[in-house]
Design a protein around this motif. Structure first.
Motif, PDB file in Angstrom:
ATOM      1  N   ILE A  52       0.843  -1.205   0.000  1.00  0.00           N
ATOM      2  CA  ILE A  52       0.000   0.000   0.000  1.00  0.00           C
ATOM      3  C   ILE A  52       0.872   1.247   0.000  1.00  0.00           C
ATOM      4  N   ASP A  53       1.917   1.264   0.814  1.00  0.00           N
ATOM      5  CA  ASP A  53       2.833   2.416   0.843  1.00  0.00           C
ATOM      6  C   ASP A  53       3.497   2.617  -0.519  1.00  0.00           C
ATOM      7  N   ASP A  54       3.952   1.525  -1.152  1.00  0.00           N
ATOM      8  CA  ASP A  54       4.571   1.636  -2.480  1.00  0.00           C
ATOM      9  C   ASP A  54       3.581   2.168  -3.509  1.00  0.00           C
ATOM     10  N   THR A  55       2.338   1.682  -3.459  1.00  0.00           N
ATOM     11  CA  THR A  55       1.312   2.152  -4.399  1.00  0.00           C
ATOM     12  C   THR A  55       1.000   3.622  -4.179  1.00  0.00           C
ATOM     13  N   ASN A  56       0.907   4.043  -2.907  1.00  0.00           N
ATOM     14  CA  ASN A  56       0.649   5.467  -2.620  1.00  0.00           C
ATOM     15  C   ASN A  56       1.788   6.351  -3.111  1.00  0.00           C
ATOM     16  N   LYS A  57       3.023   5.895  -2.948  1.00  0.00           N
ATOM     17  CA  LYS A  57       4.165   6.669  -3.453  1.00  0.00           C
ATOM     18  C   LYS A  57       4.102   6.781  -4.971  1.00  0.00           C
ATOM     19  N   THR A  58       3.718   5.694  -5.624  1.00  0.00           N
ATOM     20  CA  THR A  58       3.606   5.718  -7.091  1.00  0.00           C
ATOM     21  C   THR A  58       2.489   6.661  -7.533  1.00  0.00           C
ATOM     22  N   LEU A  59       1.350   6.613  -6.834  1.00  0.00           N
ATOM     23  CA  LEU A  59       0.223   7.467  -7.200  1.00  0.00           C
ATOM     24  C   LEU A  59       0.514   8.940  -6.949  1.00  0.00           C
ATOM     25  N   GLU A  60       1.355   9.240  -5.974  1.00  0.00           N
ATOM     26  CA  GLU A  60       1.673  10.628  -5.656  1.00  0.00           C
ATOM     27  C   GLU A  60       2.868  11.152  -6.430  1.00  0.00           C
ATOM     28  N   SER A  61       3.458  10.342  -7.281  1.00  0.00           N
ATOM     29  CA  SER A  61       4.634  10.790  -8.029  1.00  0.00           C
ATOM     30  C   SER A  61       4.250  11.872  -9.038  1.00  0.00           C
ATOM     31  N   LYS A  62       5.160  12.813  -9.244  1.00  0.00           N
ATOM     32  CA  LYS A  62       4.912  13.952 -10.116  1.00  0.00           C
ATOM     33  C   LYS A  62       4.700  13.509 -11.565  1.00  0.00           C
ATOM     34  N   ASP A  63       5.446  12.520 -12.013  1.00  0.00           N
ATOM     35  CA  ASP A  63       5.297  12.039 -13.394  1.00  0.00           C
ATOM     36  C   ASP A  63       3.893  11.504 -13.650  1.00  0.00           C
ATOM     37  N   LEU A  64       3.394  10.716 -12.716  1.00  0.00           N
ATOM     38  CA  LEU A  64       2.056  10.148 -12.885  1.00  0.00           C
ATOM     39  C   LEU A  64       0.989  11.236 -12.841  1.00  0.00           C
ATOM     40  N   ILE A  65       1.141  12.189 -11.933  1.00  0.00           N
ATOM     41  CA  ILE A  65       0.174  13.288 -11.859  1.00  0.00           C
ATOM     42  C   ILE A  65       0.196  14.096 -13.148  1.00  0.00           C
ATOM     43  N   ASP A  66       1.384  14.347 -13.707  1.00  0.00           N
ATOM     44  CA  ASP A  66       1.488  15.065 -14.983  1.00  0.00           C
ATOM     45  C   ASP A  66       0.824  14.277 -16.111  1.00  0.00           C
ATOM     46  N   LYS A  67       1.030  12.962 -16.133  1.00  0.00           N
ATOM     47  CA  LYS A  67       0.419  12.131 -17.178  1.00  0.00           C
ATOM     48  C   LYS A  67      -1.099  12.117 -17.049  1.00  0.00           C
ATOM     49  N   ILE A  68      -1.597  12.052 -15.807  1.00  0.00           N
ATOM     50  CA  ILE A  68      -3.051  12.055 -15.597  1.00  0.00           C
ATOM     51  C   ILE A  68      -3.635  13.392 -16.034  1.00  0.00           C
ATOM     52  N   THR A  69      -2.961  14.495 -15.702  1.00  0.00           N
ATOM     53  CA  THR A  69      -3.425  15.820 -16.121  1.00  0.00           C
ATOM     54  C   THR A  69      -3.440  15.923 -17.642  1.00  0.00           C
ATOM     55  N   GLU A  70      -2.394  15.440 -18.272  1.00  0.00           N
ATOM     56  CA  GLU A  70      -2.327  15.465 -19.736  1.00  0.00           C
ATOM     57  C   GLU A  70      -3.430  14.603 -20.348  1.00  0.00           C
ATOM     58  N   LEU A  71      -3.678  13.446 -19.750  1.00  0.00           N
ATOM     59  CA  LEU A  71      -4.732  12.557 -20.239  1.00  0.00           C
ATOM     60  C   LEU A  71      -6.105  13.217 -20.103  1.00  0.00           C
ATOM     61  N   ASN A  72      -6.359  13.873 -18.973  1.00  0.00           N
ATOM     62  CA  ASN A  72      -7.636  14.573 -18.789  1.00  0.00           C
ATOM     63  C   ASN A  72      -7.788  15.710 -19.794  1.00  0.00           C
ATOM     64  N   ASP A  73      -6.702  16.441 -20.069  1.00  0.00           N
ATOM     65  CA  ASP A  73      -6.754  17.502 -21.086  1.00  0.00           C
ATOM     66  C   ASP A  73      -7.069  16.915 -22.459  1.00  0.00           C
ATOM     67  N   ASP A  74      -6.425  15.788 -22.773  1.00  0.00           N
ATOM     68  CA  ASP A  74      -6.688  15.142 -24.061  1.00  0.00           C
ATOM     69  C   ASP A  74      -8.135  14.662 -24.156  1.00  0.00           C
ATOM     70  N   LYS A  75      -8.674  14.138 -23.046  1.00  0.00           N
ATOM     71  CA  LYS A  75     -10.073  13.700 -23.053  1.00  0.00           C
ATOM     72  C   LYS A  75     -10.997  14.879 -23.279  1.00  0.00           C
ATOM     73  N   GLN A  76     -10.704  16.030 -22.640  1.00  0.00           N
ATOM     74  CA  GLN A  76     -11.529  17.220 -22.824  1.00  0.00           C
ATOM     75  C   GLN A  76     -11.456  17.695 -24.275  1.00  0.00           C
ATOM     76  N   LYS A  77     -10.245  17.690 -24.850  1.00  0.00           N
ATOM     77  CA  LYS A  77     -10.087  18.094 -26.247  1.00  0.00           C
ATOM     78  C   LYS A  77     -10.858  17.141 -27.163  1.00  0.00           C
ATOM     79  N   LYS A  78     -10.814  15.857 -26.840  1.00  0.00           N
ATOM     80  CA  LYS A  78     -11.527  14.872 -27.653  1.00  0.00           C
ATOM     81  C   LYS A  78     -13.029  15.112 -27.587  1.00  0.00           C
ATOM     82  N   ARG A  79     -13.562  15.411 -26.366  1.00  0.00           N
ATOM     83  CA  ARG A  79     -14.993  15.704 -26.245  1.00  0.00           C
ATOM     84  C   ARG A  79     -15.377  16.914 -27.084  1.00  0.00           C
ATOM     85  N   ILE A  80     -14.534  17.944 -27.050  1.00  0.00           N
ATOM     86  CA  ILE A  80     -14.810  19.152 -27.834  1.00  0.00           C
ATOM     87  C   ILE A  80     -14.757  18.839 -29.325  1.00  0.00           C
TER      88      ILE A  80
END
Length: 184
Positions: free
Chosen positions: A53-81
């Motif tokens: 659980i600690d390893d998974t939380n560290k992975t989920l809180e990593s800056k790279d993953l957060i950046d990828k999730i933000t980019e993915l959400n932006d791409d999804k919004q662009k796709k909806r538009i």
């Protein structure tokens, strides 16, 4: 001759009691080992799960993953538009294809028929015909435009619906021309 031992009853019962006590003792030891082993295994499993659980939380809180999730959400919004705009453009395209008789060359021919110093502000197209509204500096140019449109084979009927003088001081006329498309 055999000797009779009067204490044999007490000796045999003591042996039986010792055997019974030994069975109870062995059962208790085995139970302690089994329950101790199970408890140790459960604690080890809990610690390993907490570490996962600690390893998974560290992975989920990593800056790279957060950046990828933000980019993915932006791409999804662009796709909806883009899907929304695609649907709107597709509707417009369907409307244009439903107007079978009007092609781009008709619009080019209208442009060729226009005299100088004439401009069209509104060009409305439907299945039956084309309505054009524009402005010009004299009435003769409007009549010339009507005459030129009548010479084009794509139109069955052309007539000037209205001519209004925009300003008495300046010679600017607003006109409306209705034309019916030739079904051939």
């Amino acid at each position: 001759m055999k000797d009779i031992n009067f204490f044999s009853y007490h000796i045999n019962s003591k042996k039986k009691n010792t055997k019974k006590n030994m069975n109870v003792f062995v059962f208790i030891i085995v139970s302690i080992i089994v329950f101790g082993g199970f408890t140790g295994w459960a604690k080890w499993k809990i610690k390993s799960l907490e570490q996962a659980i600690d390893d998974t939380n560290k992975t989920l809180e990593s800056k790279d993953l957060i950046d990828k999730i933000t980019e993915l959400n932006d791409d999804k919004q662009k796709k909806r538009i883009m899907i929304k705009y695609y649907d709107a453009v597709n509707d417009i395209n369907d409307k244009f294809t439903s107007i079978q008789n009007i092609e781009s060359n008709v619009i080019c021919k209208i442009a060729e028929c226009m005299p100088k110093k004439m401009s069209l502000q509104i060009l409305s197209i439907d299945e039956k015909g084309i309505v054009m509204q524009g402005s010009c500096n004299n009435r003769t140019s409007i009549a010339e435009f009507e005459h030129n449109l009548k010479l084009v084979n794509e139109f069955k009927q052309v007539h000037v619906k209205s001519i209004d003088n925009l300003n008495d001081e300046e010679d600017t006329y607003i006109f409306t021309v209705n034309s019916i498309i030739n079904p051939d």
